[in-house]
Write a protein that holds these residues in place. Structure first.
Motif, PDB file in Angstrom:
ATOM      1  N   ARG A 206       1.216  62.079 -48.081  1.00  0.00           N
ATOM      2  CA  ARG A 206       0.520  61.626 -49.286  1.00  0.00           C
ATOM      3  C   ARG A 206      -0.738  60.893 -48.865  1.00  0.00           C
ATOM      4  O   ARG A 206      -0.709  59.718 -48.496  1.00  0.00           O
ATOM      5  N   TYR A 207      -1.865  61.600 -48.929  1.00  0.00           N
ATOM      6  CA  TYR A 207      -3.149  61.034 -48.524  1.00  0.00           C
ATOM      7  C   TYR A 207      -3.675  60.052 -49.573  1.00  0.00           C
ATOM      8  O   TYR A 207      -3.616  60.327 -50.771  1.00  0.00           O
ATOM      9  N   PHE A 208      -4.239  58.945 -49.094  1.00  0.00           N
ATOM     10  CA  PHE A 208      -4.859  57.946 -49.958  1.00  0.00           C
ATOM     11  C   PHE A 208      -6.374  57.980 -49.762  1.00  0.00           C
ATOM     12  O   PHE A 208      -6.889  57.552 -48.736  1.00  0.00           O
ATOM     13  N   ASN A 209      -7.084  58.525 -50.716  1.00  0.00           N
ATOM     14  CA  ASN A 209      -8.550  58.474 -50.790  1.00  0.00           C
ATOM     15  C   ASN A 209      -9.222  58.678 -49.433  1.00  0.00           C
ATOM     16  O   ASN A 209      -9.918  57.789 -48.923  1.00  0.00           O
ATOM     17  N   VAL A 210      -9.034  59.856 -48.876  1.00  0.00           N
ATOM     18  CA  VAL A 210      -9.629  60.183 -47.585  1.00  0.00           C
ATOM     19  C   VAL A 210     -11.123  60.454 -47.771  1.00  0.00           C
ATOM     20  O   VAL A 210     -11.535  61.142 -48.704  1.00  0.00           O
ATOM     21  N   TYR A 211     -11.931  59.911 -46.876  1.00  0.00           N
ATOM     22  CA  TYR A 211     -13.381  60.084 -46.953  1.00  0.00           C
ATOM     23  C   TYR A 211     -13.944  60.261 -45.558  1.00  0.00           C
ATOM     24  O   TYR A 211     -13.282  59.993 -44.552  1.00  0.00           O
ATOM     25  N   GLY A 212     -15.197  60.706 -45.480  1.00  0.00           N
ATOM     26  CA  GLY A 212     -15.846  60.840 -44.187  1.00  0.00           C
ATOM     27  C   GLY A 212     -17.095  61.676 -44.273  1.00  0.00           C
ATOM     28  O   GLY A 212     -17.489  62.133 -45.353  1.00  0.00           O
ATOM     29  N   PRO A 213     -17.762  61.910 -43.128  1.00  0.00           N
ATOM     30  CA  PRO A 213     -18.977  62.714 -43.104  1.00  0.00           C
ATOM     31  C   PRO A 213     -18.747  64.122 -43.649  1.00  0.00           C
ATOM     32  O   PRO A 213     -17.674  64.705 -43.477  1.00  0.00           O
ATOM     33  N   ALA A 255      -6.800  59.714 -40.998  1.00  0.00           N
ATOM     34  CA  ALA A 255      -5.917  60.637 -41.720  1.00  0.00           C
ATOM     35  C   ALA A 255      -5.483  61.789 -40.827  1.00  0.00           C
ATOM     36  O   ALA A 255      -4.313  62.204 -40.845  1.00  0.00           O
ATOM     37  N   LEU A 256      -6.394  62.300 -40.023  1.00  0.00           N
ATOM     38  CA  LEU A 256      -6.060  63.420 -39.148  1.00  0.00           C
ATOM     39  C   LEU A 256      -5.150  62.984 -38.006  1.00  0.00           C
ATOM     40  O   LEU A 256      -4.272  63.747 -37.572  1.00  0.00           O
ATOM     41  N   ASP A 257      -5.333  61.767 -37.524  1.00  0.00           N
ATOM     42  CA  ASP A 257      -4.441  61.248 -36.498  1.00  0.00           C
ATOM     43  C   ASP A 257      -3.001  61.228 -37.018  1.00  0.00           C
ATOM     44  O   ASP A 257      -2.067  61.669 -36.333  1.00  0.00           O
ATOM     45  N   ALA A 258      -2.825  60.739 -38.244  1.00  0.00           N
ATOM     46  CA  ALA A 258      -1.486  60.725 -38.837  1.00  0.00           C
ATOM     47  C   ALA A 258      -0.956  62.133 -39.027  1.00  0.00           C
ATOM     48  O   ALA A 258       0.239  62.403 -38.820  1.00  0.00           O
ATOM     49  N   THR A 259      -1.828  63.053 -39.406  1.00  0.00           N
ATOM     50  CA  THR A 259      -1.416  64.439 -39.641  1.00  0.00           C
ATOM     51  C   THR A 259      -0.916  65.088 -38.357  1.00  0.00           C
ATOM     52  O   THR A 259       0.140  65.739 -38.337  1.00  0.00           O
ATOM     53  N   ILE A 260      -1.668  64.918 -37.281  1.00  0.00           N
ATOM     54  CA  ILE A 260      -1.254  65.478 -35.987  1.00  0.00           C
ATOM     55  C   ILE A 260       0.067  64.861 -35.542  1.00  0.00           C
ATOM     56  O   ILE A 260       0.993  65.571 -35.100  1.00  0.00           O
ATOM     57  N   ARG A 261       0.189  63.550 -35.660  1.00  0.00           N
ATOM     58  CA  ARG A 261       1.425  62.874 -35.260  1.00  0.00           C
ATOM     59  C   ARG A 261       2.627  63.378 -36.063  1.00  0.00           C
ATOM     60  O   ARG A 261       3.736  63.507 -35.530  1.00  0.00           O
ATOM     61  N   SER A 262       2.405  63.657 -37.335  1.00  0.00           N
ATOM     62  CA  SER A 262       3.515  64.058 -38.197  1.00  0.00           C
ATOM     63  C   SER A 262       4.062  65.436 -37.846  1.00  0.00           C
ATOM     64  O   SER A 262       5.179  65.788 -38.247  1.00  0.00           O
ATOM     65  N   PHE A 272       5.415  60.875 -45.732  1.00  0.00           N
ATOM     66  CA  PHE A 272       4.683  59.701 -45.265  1.00  0.00           C
ATOM     67  C   PHE A 272       3.470  59.417 -46.138  1.00  0.00           C
ATOM     68  O   PHE A 272       2.751  60.345 -46.530  1.00  0.00           O
ATOM     69  N   ASN A 273       3.231  58.145 -46.402  1.00  0.00           N
ATOM     70  CA  ASN A 273       1.937  57.717 -46.924  1.00  0.00           C
ATOM     71  C   ASN A 273       0.937  57.707 -45.782  1.00  0.00           C
ATOM     72  O   ASN A 273       1.245  57.248 -44.670  1.00  0.00           O
ATOM     73  N   VAL A 274      -0.282  58.183 -46.066  1.00  0.00           N
ATOM     74  CA  VAL A 274      -1.362  58.128 -45.085  1.00  0.00           C
ATOM     75  C   VAL A 274      -2.513  57.357 -45.719  1.00  0.00           C
ATOM     76  O   VAL A 274      -3.280  57.873 -46.527  1.00  0.00           O
ATOM     77  N   GLY A 275      -2.582  56.074 -45.391  1.00  0.00           N
ATOM     78  CA  GLY A 275      -3.614  55.197 -45.924  1.00  0.00           C
ATOM     79  C   GLY A 275      -3.912  54.122 -44.903  1.00  0.00           C
ATOM     80  O   GLY A 275      -3.680  54.294 -43.702  1.00  0.00           O
ATOM     81  N   THR A 276      -4.409  52.987 -45.392  1.00  0.00           N
ATOM     82  CA  THR A 276      -4.704  51.877 -44.489  1.00  0.00           C
ATOM     83  C   THR A 276      -3.857  50.643 -44.798  1.00  0.00           C
ATOM     84  O   THR A 276      -3.719  49.767 -43.956  1.00  0.00           O
ATOM     85  N   GLY A 277      -3.318  50.564 -46.017  1.00  0.00           N
ATOM     86  CA  GLY A 277      -2.588  49.385 -46.427  1.00  0.00           C
ATOM     87  C   GLY A 277      -3.476  48.284 -46.974  1.00  0.00           C
ATOM     88  O   GLY A 277      -3.006  47.179 -47.244  1.00  0.00           O
TER      89      GLY A 277
END
Length: 353
Positions: A206-213, A255-262, A272-277
């Protein structure tokens, strides 16, 4: 509680813009043990030309055999043209024959394809349900038929709605408010039922507001690049209402680090939640954008949407404990990277004219 970050100095911003190579090495180093386990694996990424999907494919390509399936209605070929050694299939996830051929002989299916974007899904409610629900069912049926080793499904923080006070836990209640969120809730049930019946391990993120270039910063795009684009133009940055509504903004590399780990053993049959807290108000986000860029000014305007979620924040205790996930990009730093990428893109387009 709303997070408070210190703003970057001009020196910090300059360093960020010139740190492309170290950042690339850092990106490759995150979760490297998990990505090594994927070496030589055949991985299908649906929606792989989208913002998250293309970045994920770029991470995977040096290690695994990556195939992207995308209809390019919202994804862009520009997102993947620079990725070497990938295969690309142009097609709709509702096309059962095409999907079956794409999934055949794959080891892992990473299902990211979806109709997304607040305004787009509101304007196209039927298409949203057909693409997001029927398309997911088509992908799952093909995955079961092919007996893949793992299905990873990317869900959304919108699942939680605003019925309860954050931070939100994976085992807590959900209260989706939009057709997009409802479709994701249905899809999570589909993933569990199809995979459990077939004995195929699954993972739900469950991604939380993923952003980036390179994220869409157009009028109908996403809030972080939209604010940065307005600031770069020294224009007004529109904040709906008081701007005190909060979100948990997650930088793409985290977000991608969590994805690879999962995708390792620890992620089997887990959500899993994927955010920053950390919560950040939209008003504070606009302030960060103006401060980091050094231009732009905030205006408050009426919220045009028929609904609003006041607060959103992830409880990432489970991802930390099970996956070893640790977000490392403070919001001002992530905004600086978005701004630097926009500047490079603008300079490139100017040279091409």
């Amino acid at each position: 509680m709303t997070a408070h970050y210190t703003s970057q100095t001009d020196t910090d911003r300059a360093a960020t813009e010139t740190a492309t190579a170290p950042a690339q090495r850092d990106r490759q180093a995150r979760g490297i043990g998990s990505i090594d386990r994927l070496a030589g694996r055949r991985i299908l990424v649906t929606g792989g030309a989208g913002f998250i999907g293309s970045n994920f494919a770029r991470w995977l390509a040096p290690h695994a055999h990556v195939t992207i399936l995308d209809d390019f209605r919202s994804g862009s070929r520009d997102n993947i043209n620079d990725i070497d050694d990938i295969s690309v299939i142009d097609g709709d996830i509702r096309d059962a024959g095409l999907v079956a051929n794409a999934v055949r002989d794959q080891d892992v299916v990473v299902h990211m394809a979806a109709m997304a974007g607040v305004q787009r899904t509101l304007d196209n409610p039927v298409d949203t349900l057909e693409v997001n629900v029927e398309g997911t069912r088509t992908v799952l049926e093909a995955a079961v038929e092919a007996s893949v080793d793992r299905v990873l499904f990317t869900s959304t923080s919108e699942m939680y709605g605003d019925l309860f006070e954050p931070p939100y836990r994976e085992d807590g209640p959900i209260a989706p408010k939009t057709n997009y969120a409802v479709a994701k809730a249905v899809n999570e049930r589909y993933v569990k039922s199809y995979c459990e019946a077939a004995g195929i391990p699954y993972t739900i993120l469950r991604y939380f507001n993923v952003y980036g270039p390179n994220q869409d910063g157009s009028t109908d795009g996403y809030v972080v690049p939209k604010f940065v684009r307005r600031a770069l133009a020294d224009d007004s940055i529109p904040v709906y209402g008081s701007g005190e509504q909060t979100r948990d903004f997650t930088y793409i590399d985290d977000a991608l680090d969590a994805t690879i780990r999962s995708l390792g053993p620890a992620g089997r049959n887990e959500t899993f939640n994927v955010g920053t807290g950390y919560e950040c108000s939209i008003r504070r986000l606009a302030e960060f954008a103006a401060d980091v860029v050094g231009r732009g000014h905030i205006i408050h305007t009426e919220d045009p949407r028929p609904y609003r979620v006041e607060r959103r924040c992830a409880d990432i205790t489970k991802a930390r404990g099970v996956l070893g996930y640790a977000p490392r990009t403070p919001l001002p730093d992530g905004i600086a990277k978005v701004a630097a990428a926009m500047k490079r893109s603008d300079r490139q387009r100017a040279r091409e004219v």
